[in-house]
Design a protein around this motif. Structure first.
Motif, PDB file in Angstrom:
ATOM      1  N   VAL A  74      41.527  34.260   2.755  1.00  0.00           N
ATOM      2  CA  VAL A  74      41.215  34.453   3.856  1.00  0.00           C
ATOM      3  C   VAL A  74      39.819  34.403   4.147  1.00  0.00           C
ATOM      4  N   ILE A  75      39.440  33.592   5.110  1.00  0.00           N
ATOM      5  CA  ILE A  75      37.945  33.250   5.189  1.00  0.00           C
ATOM      6  C   ILE A  75      37.718  33.789   6.776  1.00  0.00           C
ATOM      7  N   SER A  76      36.676  34.524   7.044  1.00  0.00           N
ATOM      8  CA  SER A  76      36.207  34.772   8.329  1.00  0.00           C
ATOM      9  C   SER A  76      34.581  34.431   8.572  1.00  0.00           C
ATOM     10  N   GLY A  77      34.555  33.695   9.868  1.00  0.00           N
ATOM     11  CA  GLY A  77      33.384  33.115  10.070  1.00  0.00           C
ATOM     12  C   GLY A  77      32.953  32.058   8.991  1.00  0.00           C
ATOM     13  N   ASN A  78      31.388  32.271   8.463  1.00  0.00           N
ATOM     14  CA  ASN A  78      31.134  31.200   7.623  1.00  0.00           C
ATOM     15  C   ASN A  78      31.368  31.734   6.237  1.00  0.00           C
ATOM     16  N   GLY A  79      32.223  32.782   5.772  1.00  0.00           N
ATOM     17  CA  GLY A  79      32.774  33.395   4.504  1.00  0.00           C
ATOM     18  C   GLY A  79      32.025  34.105   3.957  1.00  0.00           C
ATOM     19  N   ASP A  80      30.855  34.530   4.590  1.00  0.00           N
ATOM     20  CA  ASP A  80      29.730  35.514   4.094  1.00  0.00           C
ATOM     21  C   ASP A  80      30.358  37.144   3.914  1.00  0.00           C
ATOM     22  N   HIS A  81      31.276  37.221   3.088  1.00  0.00           N
ATOM     23  CA  HIS A  81      32.024  38.460   2.898  1.00  0.00           C
ATOM     24  C   HIS A  81      32.437  38.551   1.714  1.00  0.00           C
ATOM     25  N   ASN A  82      32.928  39.667   1.094  1.00  0.00           N
ATOM     26  CA  ASN A  82      33.857  40.019   0.048  1.00  0.00           C
ATOM     27  C   ASN A  82      35.144  38.994   0.236  1.00  0.00           C
ATOM     28  N   ILE A 136      55.866  25.592   1.843  1.00  0.00           N
ATOM     29  CA  ILE A 136      55.705  26.856   2.583  1.00  0.00           C
ATOM     30  C   ILE A 136      54.394  27.048   2.815  1.00  0.00           C
ATOM     31  N   GLY A 137      53.840  27.056   1.678  1.00  0.00           N
ATOM     32  CA  GLY A 137      52.188  27.701   1.498  1.00  0.00           C
ATOM     33  C   GLY A 137      51.474  26.591   2.682  1.00  0.00           C
ATOM     34  N   HIS A 138      51.684  25.398   2.258  1.00  0.00           N
ATOM     35  CA  HIS A 138      50.794  24.450   3.078  1.00  0.00           C
ATOM     36  C   HIS A 138      51.285  24.561   4.763  1.00  0.00           C
ATOM     37  N   ALA A 139      52.541  24.737   4.907  1.00  0.00           N
ATOM     38  CA  ALA A 139      52.931  24.879   6.461  1.00  0.00           C
ATOM     39  C   ALA A 139      52.178  26.044   6.992  1.00  0.00           C
ATOM     40  N   ASN A 140      51.930  27.202   6.262  1.00  0.00           N
ATOM     41  CA  ASN A 140      51.578  28.428   6.691  1.00  0.00           C
ATOM     42  C   ASN A 140      50.217  28.554   6.599  1.00  0.00           C
ATOM     43  N   GLN A 141      49.337  27.618   6.389  1.00  0.00           N
ATOM     44  CA  GLN A 141      47.766  27.533   6.597  1.00  0.00           C
ATOM     45  C   GLN A 141      47.628  28.075   7.955  1.00  0.00           C
ATOM     46  N   ASP A 142      46.837  28.525   8.709  1.00  0.00           N
ATOM     47  CA  ASP A 142      46.461  28.759   9.967  1.00  0.00           C
ATOM     48  C   ASP A 142      45.109  29.381  10.069  1.00  0.00           C
ATOM     49  N   SER A 143      44.958  29.298  11.394  1.00  0.00           N
ATOM     50  CA  SER A 143      43.263  29.762  11.657  1.00  0.00           C
ATOM     51  C   SER A 143      43.371  30.191  13.120  1.00  0.00           C
ATOM     52  N   PHE A 144      42.506  31.336  13.588  1.00  0.00           N
ATOM     53  CA  PHE A 144      42.282  31.670  14.795  1.00  0.00           C
ATOM     54  C   PHE A 144      41.140  32.412  15.009  1.00  0.00           C
ATOM     55  N   LYS A 165      40.480  32.053   8.831  1.00  0.00           N
ATOM     56  CA  LYS A 165      41.376  30.909   8.325  1.00  0.00           C
ATOM     57  C   LYS A 165      42.283  31.516   7.233  1.00  0.00           C
ATOM     58  N   TRP A 166      43.495  31.047   7.149  1.00  0.00           N
ATOM     59  CA  TRP A 166      44.449  31.578   5.942  1.00  0.00           C
ATOM     60  C   TRP A 166      44.376  30.010   5.342  1.00  0.00           C
ATOM     61  N   GLN A 167      44.032  30.010   4.023  1.00  0.00           N
ATOM     62  CA  GLN A 167      43.965  28.783   3.342  1.00  0.00           C
ATOM     63  C   GLN A 167      44.787  28.956   2.122  1.00  0.00           C
ATOM     64  N   PHE A 168      45.487  27.932   2.109  1.00  0.00           N
ATOM     65  CA  PHE A 168      46.913  28.105   0.908  1.00  0.00           C
ATOM     66  C   PHE A 168      45.920  27.614  -0.241  1.00  0.00           C
ATOM     67  N   ILE A 169      46.007  28.671  -1.352  1.00  0.00           N
ATOM     68  CA  ILE A 169      45.472  28.262  -2.490  1.00  0.00           C
ATOM     69  C   ILE A 169      46.561  27.604  -3.776  1.00  0.00           C
ATOM     70  N   ASP A 170      47.773  28.491  -3.809  1.00  0.00           N
ATOM     71  CA  ASP A 170      48.742  27.701  -4.736  1.00  0.00           C
ATOM     72  C   ASP A 170      49.857  28.840  -4.967  1.00  0.00           C
ATOM     73  N   VAL A 171      50.888  28.403  -5.642  1.00  0.00           N
ATOM     74  CA  VAL A 171      52.045  29.426  -5.971  1.00  0.00           C
ATOM     75  C   VAL A 171      51.528  30.098  -7.317  1.00  0.00           C
ATOM     76  N   ALA A 172      51.504  30.978  -7.385  1.00  0.00           N
ATOM     77  CA  ALA A 172      50.771  31.639  -8.182  1.00  0.00           C
ATOM     78  C   ALA A 172      51.980  32.401  -9.496  1.00  0.00           C
ATOM     79  N   GLU A 173      53.037  32.602  -9.151  1.00  0.00           N
ATOM     80  CA  GLU A 173      54.237  33.117  -9.729  1.00  0.00           C
ATOM     81  C   GLU A 173      55.532  32.510  -9.053  1.00  0.00           C
ATOM     82  N   LEU A 174      56.313  32.222 -10.158  1.00  0.00           N
ATOM     83  CA  LEU A 174      57.914  31.769  -9.725  1.00  0.00           C
ATOM     84  C   LEU A 174      58.878  32.432 -10.638  1.00  0.00           C
TER      85      LEU A 174
END
Length: 111
Positions: free
Chosen positions: A12-20, A45-53, A62-71
């Protein structure tokens, strides 16, 4: 067909990403014939659910999909079936227990 629980990780990235750094971990139920197919479905599903507002501060979030971490394959669906577990080590066990009770109380469904 088998049922799988997939953990999808989004940044999850807000603005320019200058946050934890913030990460959204989502558990998704996937129905597939093979582990490979389940992974591909979860990734799609991960790629389809990337979003921004734009938030109230006029920053793009932005919600940036990283990967499937566990299955994990589920052996069967029945009442009480374990879907996921995570072993957490805490330096202060009383604080962790208090946190768990607090989260439970927020659900507001206890008698």
């Amino acid at each position: 067909m088998n049922w799988y629980v997939a953990k999808l990780v989004f940044r999850v990235i807000s603005g320019n990403g200058d946050h934890n750094a913030q990460f959204d971990e989502q558990l998704r139920l996937i129905n597939a014939d093979t582990e490979h197919q389940a992974f591909q479905k979860a990734s799609n599903i991960g790629h389809a659910n990337q979003d921004s507002f734009v938030n109230v501060q006029k920053q793009t979030v932005k919600w940036q999909f990283i990967d499937v971490a566990e299955l994990n394959v589920l052996s069967g669906l029945a009442d009480g079936t374990e879907l996921y577990y995570n072993i957490h080590e805490a330096t202060d066990p009383d604080l962790y227990i208090a946190w768990a009770h607090h989260k439970s109380a927020l659900l507001g469904v206890k008698n």
